[in-house]
Each structure stands twice: as structure tokens, then as C-alpha cells.
Scaffold this motif. Sequence first.
Motif, short mmCIF file in Angstrom:
data_model
loop_
_atom_site.label_atom_id
_atom_site.label_comp_id
_atom_site.label_asym_id
_atom_site.label_seq_id
_atom_site.Cartn_x
_atom_site.Cartn_y
_atom_site.Cartn_z
N LEU A 41 -4.58 7.96 -0.49
CA LEU A 41 -2.95 8.19 0.30
C LEU A 41 -1.84 7.32 0.54
O LEU A 41 -0.64 7.77 1.25
CB LEU A 41 -3.63 8.71 1.45
N GLY A 42 -2.13 5.93 -0.13
CA GLY A 42 -1.64 5.26 0.72
C GLY A 42 -1.10 5.04 1.65
O GLY A 42 -0.40 4.17 2.70
N ILE A 43 -2.25 4.31 2.92
CA ILE A 43 -2.30 4.49 4.14
C ILE A 43 -3.72 3.60 3.69
O ILE A 43 -4.74 3.84 3.50
CB ILE A 43 -2.89 5.59 4.93
N VAL A 196 13.91 15.73 1.59
CA VAL A 196 12.67 13.95 1.55
C VAL A 196 12.06 13.56 1.47
O VAL A 196 11.32 12.72 1.23
CB VAL A 196 12.07 14.59 3.24
N ASN A 200 11.19 9.95 -1.02
CA ASN A 200 10.95 9.91 -0.69
C ASN A 200 10.28 8.52 -1.95
O ASN A 200 9.29 8.23 -2.23
CB ASN A 200 9.75 9.97 -0.34
N TYR A 203 13.18 5.51 -3.87
CA TYR A 203 12.72 3.88 -3.31
C TYR A 203 12.06 3.38 -4.91
O TYR A 203 11.48 2.54 -4.65
CB TYR A 203 12.23 4.23 -2.56
N TYR A 204 11.36 3.63 -5.20
CA TYR A 204 10.48 2.92 -6.79
C TYR A 204 10.70 3.52 -7.48
O TYR A 204 10.47 2.62 -9.25
CB TYR A 204 9.20 4.27 -6.77
N ILE B 6 6.12 -2.90 0.35
CA ILE B 6 6.49 -2.04 1.84
C ILE B 6 5.14 -1.14 1.63
O ILE B 6 5.52 -0.24 0.37
CB ILE B 6 7.45 -2.31 2.09
N PRO B 7 4.11 -0.93 2.88
CA PRO B 7 3.49 0.51 2.28
C PRO B 7 4.45 1.61 2.02
O PRO B 7 4.84 1.73 2.67
CB PRO B 7 2.21 0.27 3.92
N ASP B 8 3.58 2.22 1.38
CA ASP B 8 3.49 3.78 0.91
C ASP B 8 4.45 4.08 2.57
O ASP B 8 5.45 5.18 2.41
CB ASP B 8 3.12 4.29 0.16
N ILE B 9 3.28 4.35 3.54
CA ILE B 9 3.81 5.25 4.54
C ILE B 9 4.70 5.13 5.03
O ILE B 9 5.72 5.81 5.69
CB ILE B 9 2.40 5.40 5.36
N ILE B 11 7.51 3.71 3.57
CA ILE B 11 8.89 3.86 3.12
C ILE B 11 8.64 5.36 3.27
O ILE B 11 9.91 6.11 3.21
CB ILE B 11 7.91 3.91 1.40
N GLY B 12 7.34 5.77 3.47
CA GLY B 12 7.32 7.45 3.65
C GLY B 12 8.45 7.90 4.81
O GLY B 12 8.75 9.52 5.08
N ARG B 13 8.46 7.49 5.94
CA ARG B 13 9.12 7.66 7.23
C ARG B 13 10.95 7.41 7.20
O ARG B 13 10.96 8.18 7.59
CB ARG B 13 8.52 7.12 8.79
#
Lengths: 206, 206
Positions: A41-43, A196, A200, A203-204, B6-9, B11-13
Motif C-alpha cells: 500500500l505504500g504505507i 486527484v 497522484n 509525480y512519478y 518521499i513516501p507514496d502516502i 505524495i498521495g496527500r
Amino acid sequence: MPAKMIPDIVIGRMPIYLRALTRKYQSGRTVTSSQELGERLGISAAQIRKDLSQFGEFGKQGTGYNIEFLIQKIQEILKVNRIWDVALIGAGYIGHAVANYGGFHKRGFQITKIFDTDPSKIGKEYNGIKVQDFSTMKTEIQKAGIQIAMLTVPAEAAQEVADQLVEAGVKAILNYAPVSLKVEKGVRVQHIDPAVHLQNMTYYLD
Amino acid sequence: MPAKMIPDIVIGRMPIYLRALTRKYQSGRTVTSSQELGERLGISAAQIRKDLSQFGEFGKQGTGYNIEFLIQKIQEILKVNRIWDVALIGAGYIGHAVANYGGFHKRGFQITKIFDTDPSKIGKEYNGIKVQDFSTMKTEIQKAGIQIAMLTVPAEAAQEVADQLVEAGVKAILNYAPVSLKVEKGVRVQHIDPAVHLQNMTYYLD
């Protein structure tokens, strides 16, 4: 319901955990770890453990989580260990697609009412549900005690429809229109916002 | 692009911050604070400051953030200070709605190609874009160098189409089908999942 206040952002991650756990379970897995879930989950694993610990002790140090048990617990926390009735407002292209979406029932929801203003749509059946006249929406929703609505009306109509939904007693609105809705305190709004999700990922990209 | 990971989470915010800031800006505001943003988004002020500080110094202690400046910075970070071409695969109900969605262009995206297998749809125009034969998808996407695709095909077709998209060079897929996609490392997938949003709200219902 837990007495302590749990941050919205923690609640917001629980359906993501539930989805990932359900997929693991469907693929035949029985046990997982916060590390494994986190990588998927990338967490961070620490964040997942901290989130889950807000609700109780669901795993043992070193042995990981029993997936089936954790799925049940999260379903209880999110109150989706039952089926919620949902009203769909707007029977256009998006509404039609949403009415036929296959992913709701096993995750706690069923569309039981559909409304539209267009006479050419009223009376038609979408996935077995008859489209009703929008003018009857408020009384029908009130009568049925429906608390959840999905809004697939044009952007310019969304706020007015949302106001009527709130008057009818709806407490949770999933808004597909590309506008921000103002609702009174105690009513939740979530937004289906493809931009959104796209932002997300850019960026990549190079 | 920052050198550090930088963590995905986090970036996701950023797109969530960008959306909230844009709305504030559109309503005439010029300055905001992490407290104010946090209250609106259900995220702690400390988390927002920590997230933004990963990319640089965007505000001064005590004076808050200049909204226009912060919008520009986040747009740069997310690389949406340009317009990305997007391919739409599937011209059914959802595809039709997505093609006509008004929210893409001002947020960094434009649909430039649409593909479907259905002869009754091929050749039709959706929002000024002609639906092309799916059999030409791979070469057309490759030729145009498109890196982003939205997938609105039936669930049972989604994985096969995703495989072809990846072969064509697509690096980011927004999946509307209620299935999980397997893609190679380096390809991003995001999922439009209305059930996740609904489950996010049921926690707060009685």
C-alpha cells in the motif's frame, strides 16, 4: 463505536486496508503482516500497526495478522458487516454505470432507489431498479430512511440536490460532480475525483 | 525532482492539498495556515507542515502560507504545471461520462484518444474526440508517446487491456473496473473505487 476520537485520516485508511486484506484472502492467503501490507500500500508498517491499535489488539508480535479475523474486525469498525441502502440521484451516463457497478453488494451497499428529472428516463429500469421522478425524491428517501446517497447529477444541479438530500435525512453523500458541496455539520461528503488520482501518478512520470 | 525518497502516502496527500488550496483561492482567499487546511481536511496541522517541508520551505512560522505560491509549488512537485495527454480505453457509459467530465483540463490533463472494440461506437465523437478501433490502440499510443490511460472497460477485459497499455509504454493507469490489476514495477495504478468512499462514511453513521 469506540468512545475515543479517532482521526478522520485513520478512518480513511481502514477501507484501503479492508480492500487489500480481502484481495489477499481471495487469493488464498490466511496470514499477513504489517510489513507486507505496508509494502503493497505504500504505507509504513509502523503506521498500519498504529492505525489498527486504535481499535484494539488484532495481531501478535511476530505472528502477524489472521486475515479473516482482521477483515471481520474492520468490517465491524466500518459498520459494513451489514448492507446499507443507497439512493442514486441522476440516471445519466455515470448514474447508469454506477447502477450497474458490480462492486457494491459484497462491500456493504445496495442501490435501492434511483431518481432523475428526465421524463425519458423515469420508469426505465437500471439493474432492476425503476428510475423514479426526482420530484418524489425527498419523501421517498425519508419514508425509506435512507442515509446514503450517490450524486451523479450535472455540476450546476449538485448543490441544490445535496440540500434536498440533507433535508430528507441523508447523512453521507458520494459526489461524482466536479464541484465542492456545502453541507451542514454532521453530514459527510466524499468526492469521486479522477483528477486527484491522476495527479497522484504524474509525480512519478518523466 | 527531489533526490530523497518521499513516501507514496505523502505524495498521495499533495493532490488533496492542491484541491483544497485551489478552492480557497477561487473563493478569493490569499493566505491560509496548516491549522485551517487541517481542519478542512481532517488531517493534523503538524502532518501538513511535515508533508510540505519534505519539498522545501513554503511558509513562515506565524504568517501562514501564500495560497497562490503554494498552489504553484505543489503543481510543480506533481508535474501538473503542464497538460498531460491521456488515452481513454472504453467508450461505454463510464467512458462517455469521463470523456465529458469538465474537471480535467485545468488540473493538468486532456483526453486526446479514445478506443473501443464496439463497431457501433468506433467513429463516433465524444467531446470532440473520435472513438478509434481498439485494435489500433497499441500503435496509436506508442506513436503519440502517451504515458497515462484511463480504463473504463468491463472487469473481465481490464487485465488484458492493461497488459497492452503497458506494452505500449503507458506508465500510469486509472482503473475504473472493479478488479485489481497486476502490472510490472515502474507502472502506477490508481483505482476509482466508490465502495472505499462509501465505507469511509459508514463509520460515522448510526
